[in-house]
Structure formats: structure tokens, C-alpha cells
Enzyme design. Structure first.
Site, PDB file in Angstrom:
ATOM      1  CG  ASP A 105      38.099 -48.322  10.634  1.00  0.00           C
ATOM      2  OD1 ASP A 105      38.142 -47.358  11.356  1.00  0.00           O
ATOM      3  OD2 ASP A 105      37.291 -48.617  10.649  1.00  0.00           O
ATOM      4  CE1 TYR A 138      31.810 -37.920   1.506  1.00  0.00           C
ATOM      5  CE2 TYR A 138      29.576 -37.997   0.798  1.00  0.00           C
ATOM      6  CZ  TYR A 138      30.273 -38.510   1.307  1.00  0.00           C
ATOM      7  OH  TYR A 138      30.156 -40.346   0.524  1.00  0.00           O
TER       8      TYR A 138
END
Length: 332
Positions: free
Chosen positions: A33, A161
Site C-alpha cells: 500500500d 473509472y
């Protein structure tokens, strides 16, 4: 089993990892991450995630004595991806530039993260010879179509998206056929539930606004519909997609099949606020974006048939649980 979870410090990832460690205590998990949309202290704030260890650049990734490791890095960096994927059995690829709005504001970043980053992860998974690659998609690739959404409808994305997630689905299918990478793409519907402290979804945003005493902003007249799924149901679907044998190149809708308008959602939230002794929810109207589809819900029959998955938590129960978590999180 060794699980690599990209974007694992976020809402879906933290819930998924908590469920893996609770239900599969012999498994090991590594998070990759960049913490652009999360914070390490929040991620590791409660058991079983409190056992997380940050990995130094020269530390072994899959230490047998470590249950949960965290690599701070970016999926756009291939060297980091190769380090993280080497030795993994399962890759759950959650890291992404999420949401319609951010993709409209910066479509190039959306493409770099969601297409380029996904390609990197697939290349890392291919080199590592993973047993399963699970890709987090959404209903956005379907776009301008009449619901219920199924796996067989022709995609017509209405936002960058949606286009980038559709490209990710396509790459997963291509890597399954061309290279034998056993991929599964899951189209998540609108997720809500505990640990959504930074989630930009409608339920989390509405609760945060109302608890702060601010009017809830409804973009449009509130008649637009969505399919709201509780995080516990979603993480169960991810675990099944990762561990059910014989899957490769598959796509599944993960949804309740229940169409709920924003107005109906607000009415349910108001009931939960009243039951908790909280002030009445105020409302203001915002502008509805052109890329925001009017109706969206999905048919998850294929997941039921092939994964044995069905949603178990209804919206009323799930909202009460989510609000209770927010109340305790604020106090803590």
C-alpha cells in the site's frame, strides 16, 4: 497460504485481512500500500491487525514467524511489485484510483493506477506463478445499460473509472488465456460497513456528514439507485474467489440484487440515527454529475452457482452495525 493484498490498508483490505487472520490462522498476509488513501496507525489500530509489522526495504517478505507484514510502496513501481509478489500464493489486487469523480478530475492518473498498475501486478503474478489473482472491479464498466447488470451485458462505461476497470477485467482475461494466470475479476457493488473511516462511498460520506452536524449532500433528486452490499458479504466473496478450485479468466458480479434509491437510503439512516439518539439528518441538494448513472443494481446468480456465494446481511441491519462502529470509532 500466503496472501498478497494490494491496497490492503484501506476499507476493503483491512476487513478482508481481519477475516483471513481470524478464519485462517495458519495463513500469512502481506500488504502492499502507498498509504495515499489510508494511514498505517488506523490500519493497525485493533486486533487482529495490531500484529502488523512494517517491512524494511531489505527485510524478507515472507518470514515464517510473521503473520502480517506491510510494504509501503506503489503498484506503479515494478521493482516493488516484483519484491511483493515473489513467493505469494494468492494476490488480491484492491489498490486503485477509486471512484467516478476522481477519474473525471484526473483521467490520466486513473489510467496510470488502474491500467498500468494492474498490468504490473499481473506481470508480477505471472513471474511468481501464483495460484490465484483476484481483481477488484465494480459496476462502473457496465455504465449506460439497463439493470440488472450481469456478466454478459455489453459494457458501456460512462466514466474514465469505468473504462479503466473494464481494461483491468480485459487484462485479467487475457493473462488467463495467454499466460495461464488463474485470474478472477469481481465486480463490487456499493460497499458499506465498519472500518470505512476514509471511504468516499455514499453511506460512509452520509454518516460522517451527519455526525459532524453538517447537511447531507444529495447530488440530484435522490431517485438514483444503487445496490448496497455489506463488507462482510463482500470479503466472503473475495475469499471464495481466491480459494475455489478450477477458476480462471472468470468474471462475477458481487451484489445483493436489491435496488435502493438514495432517498430510501436516507430514510433508513434517519431511523438508525433516531434509534441511537442522534439529531435529525439535514439535507441539501448538490449537482448530479453527468457520469453518474441513474440506476445501478446487479444480478449475482453466477456467483451463487459457481462460488456458492449469496449475500446474508440486509441493508437495515448493516446500516445499524455501521453507524454503531462510527460511534465507537469517534469515541475511541
Amino acid at each position: 497460504m500466503k496472501w498478497l493484498v494490494t491496497g490492503g490498508a484501506g476499507f476493503v483490505g483491512s476487513n478482508l485481512i481481519a477475516s483471513i487472520l481470524s478464519e485462517r490462522p495458519d495463513d500469512r498476509v502481506v500488504v502492499l500500500d502507498n498509504f495515499s488513501a489510508s494511514a498505517y496507525d488506523e490500519f493497525a489500530s485493533a486486533p487482529p491487525l495490531a500484529q502488523a509489522e512494517r517491512l524494511a526495504p531489505d527485510a524478507p517478505v515472507w518470514d515464517a514467524n510473521r503473520t502480517l507484514g506491510v510494504i509501503e510502496g506503489d503498484i506503479r513501481d515494478m521493482e516493488t511489485v516484483e519484491r511483493a509478489t515473489a513467493g505469494a500464493d494468492i494476490v488480491v489486487h484492491l489498490a486503485a484510483n477509486t471512484g467516478v469523480g476522481p477519474s473525471v478530475e484526473n483521467p490520466r492518473l486513473d489510467s496510470e493506477m488502474n491500467i498500468g498498475g494492474t498490468l504490473n501486478m499481473l506481470e508480477g503474478a505471472r513471474a511468481a506463478g501464483v495460484k490465484r489473482f483476484v481483481f477488484a472491479s465494480s459496476g462502473a464498466p457496465a455504465g449506460l445499460t439497463e439493470p440488472p447488470i450481469t456478466e454478459t451485458i455489453a459494457p458501456r462505461p460512462a466514466s474514465p473509472y469505468g473504462a479503466s476497470k473494464l481494461a483491468g477485467e480485459a487484462y485479467c482475461c487475457a493473462y488467463a488465456v495467454a499466460f495461464g494466470v488463474p485470474t478472477v475479476a469481481l465486480r463490487f457493488s456499493n460497499i458499506y460497513g465498519p472500518r470505512s473511516w476514509r471511504k468516499g462511498s455514499v453511506v460512509a460520506t452520509f454518516i460522517r456528514q451527519a455526525m459532524a452536524g453538517e447537511p447531507i449532500t444529495v447530488n440530484g433528486d435522490g431517485t438514483q439507485t444503487r445496490d448496497f452490499i455489506h463488507i462482510d458479504d463482500l470479503t466472503r466473496a473475495i475469499r471464495l474467489a481466491a480459494t475455489t478450485s478450477g477458476l480462471s479468466g472468470e468474471l462475477y458480479q458481487v451484489a445483493t440484487g436489491c435496488e435502493t434509491s438514495v432517498n430510501q437510503l436516507l430514510a433508513l439512516l434517519q431511523e438508525k440515527f433516531e434509534a441511537a439518539g442522534l439529531p435529525a439528518i439535514k439535507r441539501r441538494q448538490g449537482e448530479r454529475a453527468a457520469a453518474d448513472v441513474q440506476r445501478n443494481f446487479a444480478d449475482a446468480s453466477k456467483a451463487a452457482q459457481e462460488l456458492g456465494w449469496r449475500p446474508q446481511k440486509d441493508l437495515s441491519e448493516g446500516l445499524a452495525e455501521t453507524l454503531d462502529w462510527f460511534l465507537h470509532y469517534r469515541r475511541d
